[in-house]
Design an enzyme around this catalytic site. Structure first.
Site, short mmCIF file in Angstrom:
data_model
loop_
_atom_site.label_atom_id
_atom_site.label_comp_id
_atom_site.label_asym_id
_atom_site.label_seq_id
_atom_site.Cartn_x
_atom_site.Cartn_y
_atom_site.Cartn_z
N ALA A 228 -31.48 37.58 20.96
CA ALA A 228 -32.53 36.68 20.50
C ALA A 228 -32.04 35.78 19.38
CB ALA A 228 -33.73 37.50 20.03
N ARG B 15 -23.39 29.45 14.27
CA ARG B 15 -22.01 29.02 14.06
C ARG B 15 -21.36 28.41 15.32
NH1 ARG B 15 -19.93 34.44 11.67
NH2 ARG B 15 -21.92 35.14 12.52
N GLN C 257 -38.69 38.29 21.52
CA GLN C 257 -38.78 38.68 20.12
C GLN C 257 -39.10 37.44 19.30
OE1 GLN C 257 -35.13 39.55 18.13
NE2 GLN C 257 -36.09 40.59 16.42
N THR D 37 -31.97 42.98 13.94
CA THR D 37 -31.61 43.78 15.12
C THR D 37 -32.53 45.00 15.30
OG1 THR D 37 -29.90 44.80 13.73
CG2 THR D 37 -29.16 43.11 15.23
N ASN E 19 -18.79 34.33 17.73
CA ASN E 19 -19.69 33.63 16.82
C ASN E 19 -19.40 32.15 16.73
OD1 ASN E 19 -21.21 35.96 15.87
ND2 ASN E 19 -19.23 36.63 15.07
N ARG F 205 -14.10 16.69 49.77
CA ARG F 205 -15.47 16.88 49.25
C ARG F 205 -16.28 17.84 50.12
NH1 ARG F 205 -17.41 10.95 48.80
NH2 ARG F 205 -19.36 12.04 48.35
C1 UD1 Z 1 -24.57 42.89 13.50
C2 UD1 Z 1 -24.64 44.23 12.73
C3 UD1 Z 1 -23.31 44.47 12.03
C4 UD1 Z 1 -22.17 44.42 13.04
C5 UD1 Z 1 -22.22 43.13 13.87
C6 UD1 Z 1 -21.23 43.22 15.00
C7 UD1 Z 1 -26.94 44.39 12.04
C8 UD1 Z 1 -27.91 44.29 10.93
N1 UD1 Z 1 -25.69 44.15 11.76
O1 UD1 Z 1 -24.40 41.89 12.51
O2 UD1 Z 1 -23.31 45.72 11.40
O3 UD1 Z 1 -20.94 44.52 12.37
O4 UD1 Z 1 -23.51 42.93 14.44
O5 UD1 Z 1 -21.19 41.99 15.71
O6 UD1 Z 1 -27.32 44.75 13.13
N2 UD1 Z 1 -30.34 39.69 17.42
C9 UD1 Z 1 -31.59 39.76 17.97
N3 UD1 Z 1 -32.66 39.63 17.15
C10 UD1 Z 1 -32.55 39.46 15.82
C11 UD1 Z 1 -31.25 39.42 15.26
C12 UD1 Z 1 -30.18 39.54 16.09
O7 UD1 Z 1 -31.74 39.90 19.18
O8 UD1 Z 1 -33.58 39.37 15.14
C13 UD1 Z 1 -29.17 39.81 18.30
C14 UD1 Z 1 -28.22 38.64 18.23
O9 UD1 Z 1 -28.57 37.63 19.17
C15 UD1 Z 1 -26.87 39.25 18.53
C16 UD1 Z 1 -27.01 40.68 18.00
O10 UD1 Z 1 -28.42 40.93 17.91
O11 UD1 Z 1 -26.61 39.29 19.91
C17 UD1 Z 1 -26.34 40.85 16.65
O12 UD1 Z 1 -26.97 39.97 15.75
P1 UD1 Z 1 -26.17 39.12 14.70
O13 UD1 Z 1 -27.09 38.23 13.97
O14 UD1 Z 1 -24.99 38.50 15.33
O15 UD1 Z 1 -25.75 40.29 13.73
P2 UD1 Z 1 -24.55 40.30 12.76
O16 UD1 Z 1 -24.93 39.70 11.50
O17 UD1 Z 1 -23.34 39.81 13.46
CA CA Z 2 -22.71 38.71 15.62
#
Ligand code: UD1
Ligand code: CA
Length: 466
Positions: A11, A16, A78, A84, A233, A339
């Protein structure tokens, strides 16, 4: 054996990437990134697969559900995205009554393999853990959550980079965001996650501390290949993931008996099939459901999309073939464009600067130079002279040209369709054919040549030697 449900988180916005396209729809080896974790979840036999969408969720849902039309993928929205932990809370309703293990994957960690996930589930079950996660040691851990281990090396907590102190930031073991969690533990404790942290988000990894404090078992599986668990990312990481995926596909291709002149410069999408002893030169792109037979040569710079190439055929430099069927021992190119809807039968030859569209070229027929063949049915052993053009379009509609077996089309012929050239017929060079040509006939439609003797001298144009 307990059931598995897989939740795939995607979500988030993926800021980046600097893109209008949702991150998980960026391509790796021709498929949206999210395709891979779903495929992995399917391959381990997950009973339910739930994708959490949010940012541009409708676009993600449309593309992914059409890719997995036969599977029952559930999408949960969401909104807003509060972290997460919150993402998993949104799934609780869908998993009501589910007793088993919940696998949590990230849509942006596409390279994870079935073997790794199986290993995680095995350790989770054998150790009696309530939560198991995959960790990795990486060069530059900034941006990631760090793994804090206590006595006996057990994982006791994850601290996010933004919340970590100086000492914690020195830790290079990171959380990959891939977990296996017992459903009872998950849904009993999810609501205990708080958002008192720097980002004001519900962090899913906080479950680890909740488990550890209560003396429940947590397993942290250190993965030896950080590449496999890398998150994507930005576009640099996207390119790295593409490279890694290419390497995997190309290794498999080579081990199956195909020569790649330079595996770093062969771009073969997953699902493409190639027969034994085929040789692939550099800069070749093989895409979609392409199938290449045995003993073929695909030369430098060719792009073949969704097409079949039969055994023994040679596709010469810089040819493009799309949605077509090339049979056995055919030669195409260099610089040919085939084609959609074209069929080229055994031993036929298509040479340089020839474009063919929605046509059939019979066995042994040749169009060796500079032609346009569109909407044509061409029989066996036909010779199409250089510069021949089927005039298939009258400005409103497309019309068909039929050329029967053994016909000989002289160079620079225009065939104004609809038109038919009978068996064995000859067409004199430079003709414009507007009427059907009967079999065994010669058709000529050019003005007769006239020579005017002494004309140059008379006009005073003769060049004198100095
Ligand atoms: C998260 C982890 C971190 C880990 C990293 C690995 C958390 C708080 N942190 O950080 O410990 O090292 O992944 O890549 O979980 N997402 C949702 N809804 C949200 C937020 C995120 O679905 O509200 C999804 C994102 O789309 C993504 C995944 O969850 O696919 C991880 O979210 P992201 O924001 O990338 O977390 P990081 O800060 O990278
Ligand atoms: Ca990530």
């Amino acid at each position: 054996m307990k059931d598995i449900a897989a939740i795939i988180l995607c979500a988030g916005m993926g800021k980046r990437m600097k893109s209008f396209i949702p991150k998980v729809l960026h391509h790796i080896s021709g498929m949206p990134m999210l395709f891979y974790p779903i495929k992995t979840a399917k391959s381990i036999g997950a009973k339910k697969i739930i994708v959490v969408i949010g940012h541009k969720g409708e676009v993600v849902k449309d593309q992914i559900s059409s890719l997995f039309a036969k599977d029952n993928i559930l999408f949960v929205n969401q909104e807003p995205q509060l972290g997460t932990g919150h993402a998993v809370m949104c799934v609780e309703g869908v998993l009501k009554g589910f007793k088993g293990d919940v696998l949590i994957l990230s849509g942006d960690v596409p390279l994870i393999t079935r073997e790794t996930i199986k290993g995680l589930i095995n350790i989770h079950r054998r150790s009696g853990s309530v939560l198991s996660l995959i960790t990795a040691i990486i060069e530059d851990p900034s941006e990631y959550g760090r793994v804090i281990r206590g006595k006996d090396n057990a994982v006791i907590r994850i601290v996010e980079h933004k919340d970590a102190n100086k000492d914690e930031r020195k830790i290079r073991e990171i959380n990959t965001g891939i977990y296996c969690i017992s459903s009872d533990f998950l849904f009993q404790n999810l609501k205990r996650i708080k958002k008192e942290n720097k980002q004001g988000e519900y962090y899913l990894p906080d479950l680890i501390e909740i488990a550890a404090v209560e003396g429940r078992k947590v397993s942290g599986l250190l993965h030896i290949s950080p590449k496999e668990v890398m998150g994507i990312n930005n576009r640099i990481e996207l390119a790295e993931a593409n490279k890694e995926m290419r390497e995997r596909i190309n290794n498999e291709v080579m081990l199956s008996g195909v020569t790649l002149i330079d595996p770093e410069a062969a771009y073969i999408q997953g699902g493409v099939k190639i027969g034994m002893d085929t040789v692939i030169y550099t800069g070749v792109f093989l895409e979609g459901g392409t199938k290449i037979g045995a003993n073929c040569i695909i030369e430098h710079g060719c792009r073949i999309i969704n097409s079949n190439i039969g055994d023994g055929s040679r596709i010469k430099n810089f040819s493009v073939i799309e949605d077509s069927e090339i049979m056995k021992n055919v030669s195409i190119g260099p610089f040919a464009r085939i084609r959609p809807g074209t069929v080229v039968d055994d031993c036929a030859r298509i040479g340089n600067f020839v474009e063919v569209k929605k046509s059939r070229l019979g066995k042994g027929s040749k169009a060796n130079h500079l032609s346009y063949i569109g909407d044509a049915i061409i029989g066996k052993d036909v010779n199409i002279g250089a510069g021949t053009i089927t005039c298939n379009y009258d400005g409103m509609r497309k019309h068909q040209t039929i050329i029967e077996d053994n016909a000989f089309i002289g160079s620079d012929t225009q065939l104004v369709a609809p038109v038919k050239v009978g068996k064995n017929a000859y067409i004199g060079s430079g003709s414009t054919i507007t009427k059907d040509v009967p079999k065994d006939a010669l058709a000529l439609s050019r003005v007769q040549q006239r020579n005017i003797e002494g004309w140059v001298e008379k006009k005073g144009l003769k060049k004198r030697k100095k």
